[in-house]
Design a protein around this motif. Structure first.
Motif, PDB file in Angstrom:
ATOM      1  N   GLU A  31       0.802  -1.076   0.009  1.00 27.49           N
ATOM      2  CA  GLU A  31       0.078   0.063  -0.008  1.00 27.49           C
ATOM      3  C   GLU A  31       0.810   1.285  -0.033  1.00 27.49           C
ATOM      4  O   GLU A  31       0.596   2.146  -0.919  1.00 27.49           O
ATOM      5  CB  GLU A  31      -0.957   0.031   1.080  1.00 27.49           C
ATOM      6  N   LEU A  32       1.961   1.323   0.988  1.00 25.44           N
ATOM      7  CA  LEU A  32       2.920   2.456   0.987  1.00 25.44           C
ATOM      8  C   LEU A  32       3.475   2.748  -0.487  1.00 25.44           C
ATOM      9  O   LEU A  32       3.390   3.776  -0.875  1.00 25.44           O
ATOM     10  CB  LEU A  32       3.727   2.366   1.989  1.00 25.44           C
ATOM     11  N   ALA A  33       4.089   1.522  -1.071  1.00 24.27           N
ATOM     12  CA  ALA A  33       4.413   1.746  -2.226  1.00 24.27           C
ATOM     13  C   ALA A  33       3.626   2.255  -3.479  1.00 24.27           C
ATOM     14  O   ALA A  33       4.022   3.152  -4.027  1.00 24.27           O
ATOM     15  CB  ALA A  33       5.269   0.424  -2.842  1.00 24.27           C
ATOM     16  N   GLY A  34       2.472   1.814  -3.486  1.00 23.39           N
ATOM     17  CA  GLY A  34       1.560   2.085  -4.420  1.00 23.39           C
ATOM     18  C   GLY A  34       1.175   3.601  -4.222  1.00 23.39           C
ATOM     19  O   GLY A  34       1.102   4.471  -5.226  1.00 23.39           O
ATOM     20  N   ARG A  50       8.544   3.140 -12.213  1.00 23.44           N
ATOM     21  CA  ARG A  50       8.127   1.658 -12.313  1.00 23.44           C
ATOM     22  C   ARG A  50       8.860   1.099 -11.014  1.00 23.44           C
ATOM     23  O   ARG A  50       9.868   1.609 -10.971  1.00 23.44           O
ATOM     24  CB  ARG A  50       8.514   0.908 -13.373  1.00 23.44           C
ATOM     25  N   VAL A  51       8.178   0.465  -9.979  1.00 27.26           N
ATOM     26  CA  VAL A  51       8.706  -0.029  -8.875  1.00 27.26           C
ATOM     27  C   VAL A  51       8.381  -1.395  -8.651  1.00 27.26           C
ATOM     28  O   VAL A  51       7.332  -1.907  -8.730  1.00 27.26           O
ATOM     29  CB  VAL A  51       8.207   0.727  -7.721  1.00 27.26           C
ATOM     30  N   VAL A  52       9.507  -2.125  -8.108  1.00 25.83           N
ATOM     31  CA  VAL A  52       9.301  -3.513  -7.854  1.00 25.83           C
ATOM     32  C   VAL A  52       9.513  -3.928  -6.536  1.00 25.83           C
ATOM     33  O   VAL A  52      10.594  -3.416  -5.831  1.00 25.83           O
ATOM     34  CB  VAL A  52      10.155  -4.442  -8.964  1.00 25.83           C
ATOM     35  N   VAL A  53       8.903  -4.432  -5.715  1.00 20.43           N
ATOM     36  CA  VAL A  53       8.826  -4.788  -4.341  1.00 20.43           C
ATOM     37  C   VAL A  53       9.203  -5.996  -4.126  1.00 20.43           C
ATOM     38  O   VAL A  53       8.434  -7.139  -4.739  1.00 20.43           O
ATOM     39  CB  VAL A  53       7.423  -4.483  -3.486  1.00 20.43           C
ATOM     40  N   LEU A  54      10.510  -6.613  -3.592  1.00 16.85           N
ATOM     41  CA  LEU A  54      10.725  -8.049  -3.411  1.00 16.85           C
ATOM     42  C   LEU A  54      10.755  -8.257  -1.747  1.00 16.85           C
ATOM     43  O   LEU A  54      11.145  -7.564  -1.038  1.00 16.85           O
ATOM     44  CB  LEU A  54      12.060  -7.825  -3.921  1.00 16.85           C
TER      45      LEU A  54
END
Length: 199
Positions: A31-34, A50-54
């Motif tokens: 949610e925070l990243a979005g 563009r973000v990728v959360v791993l």
């Protein structure tokens, strides 16, 4: 969030000592990243970020990849400090990868030729704002993070591992986790040398 923006900005620091202990839910991290991706400004509202959360094993994997790439570059006799640094990032809970979509940047260059040379600069500036936003939001939730730049040496392997578009240019990596050690002291240059106000 209990902290006001200025307090959060002041308390955002670089943490190298981090652990895999959960601080908030994975859904909250997403949610925070979005929210940061949606609301960070970009030139011409280009929304090129563009973000990728791993998380979990996927987080471990990016630092395993980075370790192996560096093993092929750093002399074996001096690799131990590098390995320890990679292990410290791997010890965290997750990693945020920040990208800029070069297809978007190229399109802007074509459509607004008078500003063509500026769009890559503005793209990087927007990414920097997003990095600060994510970093500060993570700090507010109780995570510690740091900002790393192992691009471009890991770019191809990262794109292949997660099947990411070739137009996504890797800008930075942000390992985060529950802090296990306080950040180092931070020195400040005199503000009067860095800020001027004219009335």
């Amino acid at each position: 969030m209990s902290k006001d923006f200025l307090t959060a900005l002041k308390e955002r620091r670089t943490y190298y000592g981090i652990s895999k202990e959960p601080v908030v839910s994975d859904e909250r991290i997403q949610e925070l990243a979005g929210e940061a991706v949606l609301h960070t400004p970009s030139s011409f509202n280009s929304q090129s970020a563009r973000v990728v959360v791993l998380l979990g094993e996927q987080h471990n994997k990016v630092w395993d990849i980075t370790t192996e790439v560096l093993r092929g570059i750093v002399p074996a006799e001096s690799f131990e400090p590098t390995r320890k640094k990679m292990d410290s990032f791997r010890a965290g809970y997750g990693t945020v990868l920040f990208f800029e979509d070069q297809k978007v940047v190229s399109s802007l260059q074509q459509n607004f030729a008078a500003y063509a040379e500026n769009f890559p600069i503005w793209s990087n500036q927007s990414s920097a704002m997003l990095q600060l936003a994510v970093w500060t939001l993570l700090e507010q939730e109780g995570f510690g993070a740091s900002l790393q730049h192992y691009n471009p040496i890991i770019d191809a392997k990262v794109q292949a591992e997660w099947s990411l578009p070739a137009d996504w240019k890797l800008i930075a990596q942000m390992p985060f986790g529950k802090p296990t050690a306080a950040p180092g002291e931070k020195a400040f240059q005199p503000l009067e040398e860095r800020l001027k106000v004219f009335k």
